[in-house]
Design a protein around this motif. Sequence first.
Motif, mmCIF file in Angstrom:
data_model
loop_
_atom_site.group_PDB
_atom_site.id
_atom_site.type_symbol
_atom_site.label_atom_id
_atom_site.label_comp_id
_atom_site.label_asym_id
_atom_site.label_seq_id
_atom_site.Cartn_x
_atom_site.Cartn_y
_atom_site.Cartn_z
ATOM 1 N N VAL A 133 7.300 -0.994 -10.702
ATOM 2 C CA VAL A 133 7.972 -2.297 -10.859
ATOM 3 C C VAL A 133 8.231 -2.914 -9.494
ATOM 4 C CG1 VAL A 133 10.112 -3.412 -11.567
ATOM 5 C CG2 VAL A 133 8.971 -1.777 -13.083
ATOM 6 N N ALA A 134 8.725 -2.066 -8.541
ATOM 7 C CA ALA A 134 8.981 -2.590 -7.199
ATOM 8 C C ALA A 134 7.698 -3.076 -6.548
ATOM 9 C CB ALA A 134 9.631 -1.493 -6.349
ATOM 10 N N GLY A 135 6.612 -2.348 -6.747
ATOM 11 C CA GLY A 135 5.337 -2.769 -6.176
ATOM 12 C C GLY A 135 4.855 -4.081 -6.746
ATOM 13 N N MET A 136 5.030 -4.274 -8.080
ATOM 14 C CA MET A 136 4.628 -5.528 -8.703
ATOM 15 C C MET A 136 5.468 -6.684 -8.168
ATOM 16 S SD MET A 136 2.087 -4.816 -10.581
ATOM 17 C CE MET A 136 1.972 -6.419 -11.372
ATOM 18 N N ALA A 137 6.765 -6.416 -7.977
ATOM 19 C CA ALA A 137 7.630 -7.476 -7.456
ATOM 20 C C ALA A 137 7.212 -7.868 -6.045
ATOM 21 C CB ALA A 137 9.075 -7.006 -7.476
ATOM 22 N N LEU A 138 6.908 -6.853 -5.214
ATOM 23 C CA LEU A 138 6.459 -7.151 -3.854
ATOM 24 C C LEU A 138 5.126 -7.900 -3.863
ATOM 25 C CD1 LEU A 138 7.310 -3.765 -2.065
ATOM 26 C CD2 LEU A 138 8.526 -5.941 -1.856
ATOM 27 N N ASN A 139 4.273 -7.574 -4.811
ATOM 28 C CA ASN A 139 2.941 -8.155 -4.842
ATOM 29 C C ASN A 139 2.962 -9.616 -5.307
ATOM 30 O OD1 ASN A 139 0.187 -7.362 -4.246
ATOM 31 N ND2 ASN A 139 -0.256 -7.837 -6.401
ATOM 32 N N THR A 140 3.929 -9.987 -6.161
ATOM 33 C CA THR A 140 3.958 -11.365 -6.688
ATOM 34 C C THR A 140 4.847 -12.285 -5.869
ATOM 35 O OG1 THR A 140 5.762 -10.735 -8.182
ATOM 36 C CG2 THR A 140 3.506 -10.586 -9.032
ATOM 37 N N LEU A 200 0.829 -1.215 0.000
ATOM 38 C CA LEU A 200 0.000 0.000 0.000
ATOM 39 C C LEU A 200 0.865 1.267 0.000
ATOM 40 C CD1 LEU A 200 -2.867 -0.973 2.480
ATOM 41 C CD2 LEU A 200 -2.942 -0.856 -0.022
ATOM 42 N N ALA A 201 2.055 1.162 0.613
ATOM 43 C CA ALA A 201 2.965 2.313 0.573
ATOM 44 C C ALA A 201 3.381 2.622 -0.856
ATOM 45 C CB ALA A 201 4.188 2.039 1.444
ATOM 46 N N CYS A 202 3.627 1.545 -1.635
ATOM 47 C CA CYS A 202 3.936 1.761 -3.047
ATOM 48 C C CYS A 202 2.778 2.467 -3.754
ATOM 49 C CB CYS A 202 4.236 0.430 -3.730
ATOM 50 S SG CYS A 202 5.805 -0.305 -3.215
ATOM 51 N N ALA A 203 1.558 2.054 -3.465
ATOM 52 C CA ALA A 203 0.382 2.684 -4.069
ATOM 53 C C ALA A 203 0.283 4.151 -3.667
ATOM 54 C CB ALA A 203 -0.883 1.922 -3.664
ATOM 55 N N LEU A 204 0.591 4.450 -2.387
ATOM 56 C CA LEU A 204 0.540 5.843 -1.917
ATOM 57 C C LEU A 204 1.570 6.709 -2.638
ATOM 58 C CD1 LEU A 204 -0.537 7.981 0.022
ATOM 59 C CD2 LEU A 204 1.149 7.194 1.720
ATOM 60 N N VAL A 205 2.804 6.174 -2.795
ATOM 61 C CA VAL A 205 3.841 6.934 -3.508
ATOM 62 C C VAL A 205 3.420 7.186 -4.941
ATOM 63 C CG1 VAL A 205 6.216 6.885 -4.337
ATOM 64 C CG2 VAL A 205 5.695 6.112 -2.020
ATOM 65 N N LEU A 206 2.847 6.176 -5.574
ATOM 66 C CA LEU A 206 2.364 6.352 -6.951
ATOM 67 C C LEU A 206 1.302 7.449 -7.022
ATOM 68 C CD1 LEU A 206 2.095 2.603 -8.077
ATOM 69 C CD2 LEU A 206 3.857 4.253 -8.714
ATOM 70 N N ALA A 207 0.369 7.439 -6.093
ATOM 71 C CA ALA A 207 -0.687 8.453 -6.093
ATOM 72 C C ALA A 207 -0.119 9.861 -5.893
ATOM 73 C CB ALA A 207 -1.709 8.137 -5.002
ATOM 74 N N LEU A 208 0.865 9.986 -4.981
ATOM 75 C CA LEU A 208 1.479 11.303 -4.750
ATOM 76 C C LEU A 208 2.197 11.808 -5.997
ATOM 77 C CD1 LEU A 208 2.877 10.844 -1.120
ATOM 78 C CD2 LEU A 208 0.871 12.161 -1.845
ATOM 79 N N LEU A 209 2.900 10.908 -6.701
ATOM 80 C CA LEU A 209 3.572 11.302 -7.930
ATOM 81 C C LEU A 209 2.576 11.777 -8.976
ATOM 82 C CD1 LEU A 209 6.277 8.492 -8.170
ATOM 83 C CD2 LEU A 209 6.669 10.909 -7.665
ATOM 84 N N VAL A 210 1.427 11.107 -9.042
ATOM 85 C CA VAL A 210 0.376 11.548 -9.976
ATOM 86 C C VAL A 210 -0.109 12.942 -9.617
ATOM 87 C CG1 VAL A 210 -1.972 11.081 -10.768
ATOM 88 C CG2 VAL A 210 -0.340 9.206 -10.551
ATOM 89 N N LEU A 211 -0.253 13.220 -8.316
ATOM 90 C CA LEU A 211 -0.734 14.541 -7.895
ATOM 91 C C LEU A 211 0.288 15.657 -8.159
ATOM 92 C CD1 LEU A 211 -2.457 13.584 -4.507
ATOM 93 C CD2 LEU A 211 -3.558 14.118 -6.685
#
Length: 744
Positions: free
Chosen positions: A63-70, A29-40
Motif C-alpha cells: 500500500v505504501a509503495g502504491m501511494a508513493l508511486n501515484t 524500488l526499496a519498497c519492491a526490494l522489501v516485498l521481494a525479501l518478504l516473499v523469500l
Amino acid sequence: MAFTVVAFLCLVGARNLVDGPATPLAYRLACALVLALLVLVIPSTRSTLIFGAIGVVYMQVLVAGMALNTAGVAQPLLWLLPAMVVIPVCAAPLWLTPAHFFTGTALFYASALALLFGAPLTHDIETVVWAWIAAIGIPTSVVFHFGFYRFRRNHFLLESQLAQLAATDPLTGLQNRRAFVKQAEQHLDALTDEMQVSAIFLDIDNFKSLNDRFGHAVGDHALYQVAQVLMEQTPADASVSRIGGEEFAVLLRDGLSGALALAEQLRGAIAAIERPDGNLTASFGVAQHRRGESIMVLLDRADEALLRAKYSGRNRVCAERRMLPDVQRSAGSERRVEGGSLSQRYQWEDYYLTSHFQPLYSLSHQKQVGFEALLRGEHDDGMLVPPVVMFAPKPSSDEGALDRASHVVHLSNASRLLPNDAWLFLNILPATFIAAGYADQLSVLVRAAGLEPERVILEILESHGGSVDDMSRAAALYREHGFLIAVDDFGAGQSNLDRLLRIRPDLVKLDGELIRATSHGTGHPILPKLVSLLHQAGMLVVVEGVETTEELILAVESNVDFAQGYLLGRPAAQIAPPESVHRQIDDAFDVIAQGRAHQYALFESEVEPYRIALRAAADALLTGVVMDDAFAPLARFDRCISCFILDATGRQVGHELPGPAWSKEGASLQPVANPRDARWDHRPYFRNAVLLPGVAVTSNPYLSLASGRPCIAVTLAVPFANGRSVIGVELDWSAKGLPWPAAE
C-alpha cells in the motif's frame, strides 16, 4: 505473491513515463526490494502466526509503495483502482487463517480508502470505485482466499503433525531421545551461575520378564503407566523423555539433593503400579550438572549411577560418584594409639571414619603376613558407631562413596601403622571394583600414601554389583598395576565356584562356616577336600573365623595357607605383638604330628582283619574253591557290604556276595545299584591293587554308587589261570567315630 512484486515493478516503470513531480525512484524500488525479501522469507516460516504476520507487513508495504508511486499524477484514482482489486486477489494466499484474512483485508482497504477520500470525487467516479471494490475486489479475494486457505491450512497442519511425531514417543506421549537432548542442550546453554540442573535416569526392573511372560501388550501398558507417573509428579518446567526401551530420563532445574528427593518420590510411585506377578519397580541414577560439561556427559554419569542401582539390588536410587577424595581430614582428627603411632580419623557425615586392622598369619611360616583393614566409625568422644547404623542401606545414597572413602582412610593409616613387609587386605565392593578408571585412581592413591600396589590385596566382597565378566576384565586391569586379587566369603551368597574360575583370584577367603561344615552322615570336615580343590585350581587359601584351638588345628591339618580370626587377633586400632600367636600355631603343628601316627595306627588296626580275610579268600580261590565259599568268612564281618571279583578291564565277574551291611541297609540308589552294569578300572582301589600285585591295599573313603554311603574298599590283585583279576570287599565306613586315614 511474486507476480504481485513483478506487477508493482511494472507500475513503477509506467510511472516513470508520466510527466510531473514524482517520489524518488530509490524509495519506490526499496519498497519492491522489501516485498521481494518478504516473499523469500515465506518458505522458511514454521508457524501460522509468523506466516500471517509476514502477510500483513507485505500488504502494508505494498500500500505504501502504491501511494508513493501515484504521488504527483493528475488522475491517481486511475492508477489505484486496478490495484485495489488485483492486490487483494493476488495476496489471498497470505491470509492463511480467516482471522488473518479479515484483518489484512480491512487494513488494506482502510489504508487505500484514506488515500481515495483525500481527493474530491464525482458521483459517477465514486460509483465506479465502490463497484470495483464491492462487486469485484472483495468477492473475488474471498473466493480465492478460502479456496487456497483449505489447501494451505492442511499443509501447515501436516507439517506440524510431522514435527510433533518426530519429537514424540508414540506409546507414552513423552519426548523421544532426540528431542530431549536438543531441548536439554538449549537449557544448558541458557544456564546462569546461580542455576542448578540435575538429570535422573530410570530403568524399569525386570521388564524383559514382563514382556516374555505376559506379552508385549502388558509391557506397553506398564510403560504408559510409568510415563503418566513421570508427567504427573515432575515439575512443569522439567523435561521428561522416554530414552528407549524401558529407560526414561528427567532433566530437572534443581540440585542433587532435590533431584534425589524427586527420584525417591518417583520410585515409590512406580512401586505402587501393579503387574500380573506383583508390582513394578524401577532403579534410578541421579547426577548434577557440572559447569562446562555437555548433556551427554551428564547423562553418562547418571547412567553409571543407574547401573550401580541395578547391580546393588534394584528398586533403589543411587547418586553420582563423588570425586576422590571423598573424605576430609579435620582439625583434631589425629589420636595416639598404643606404641606411639598416630592413627588418623576423617570426617564423614556426623562422625569420623578410622581404621582397625586384623592380622592374617601364614600357618607354615607361623608369622604375620598381612592385615585386613576394617572400617569403623567414631564419635567425637571415641565411642564407636554401631555397624548397623554405619552401614545401614540408604535408598538415595551412593554406597560406593563410603567404599571409596574407606580406601583413602585405610591407605593413610596403613602407611603409618603396618610393618613394611606386610600385605594390606583392602575390601572393595564389586560395583567399585568394576568402575571405569578406578584401577588407575586407586593406584595413584596407593602410591600417594607411600605404599606400592604389590603390597595391596584387593578383597572383592560378597555382594551384588557386577557381572562375572566385568569383574574378570577389571581384575586384569588391577593386575597390570601390581595389585593382588582375593575373593571374600567363598561359599556364601554370590561368591561361587564359577566366580572363582572366571576371576582367577590369587587368594580365596573361605567363609568361616566352612571350617565347621561336615560331610553328611560321618561328621568328618569337608575343609581338607575344599582346600585341595582350590590348590589344584592355582589359588592360595585363607580361612576366616578361626576362633578355637580345634579350628586352628583343623586349618593346619587341611593344608590351609593363611588363617584369620579372633583366636589369632581381633581387629584393633593398634598392631598387637605376634609372639603368643606364633606359639599357638606351633602347638597346633605338634598336635597334628602326634595325632597323625595315632590316627594311622587306629585305621590300620581297624582294617587289618579285612586284609587277612581277603588274602585267605584269595588263597581259597586259587585252590579252586567256589566264590561263595571262599568269601564266606569275609562276608560275615559286620561292616561288609559285598565281596566281588573284577576282571582285567574292571568289569564284575559273576555276582557279588552281600554282607551284613548290605542286608541291613539295602541299596538306596536303585538305577545304579547293580555293579555288574559298570566298569571300575578307573577307581583308585582297582589301579592301586594292579600296581601292587599280591598286596592287600586299602582305599581312602569314598561315596559308594551302589549303597549311597561313605565306604572304603580293600582289594587284592590275584593271578588266575585265565588272567589277572582283582578281588575285593566294600566296607561301610559311615558310622561316626571310625578312624580315617591320616592323609584325610
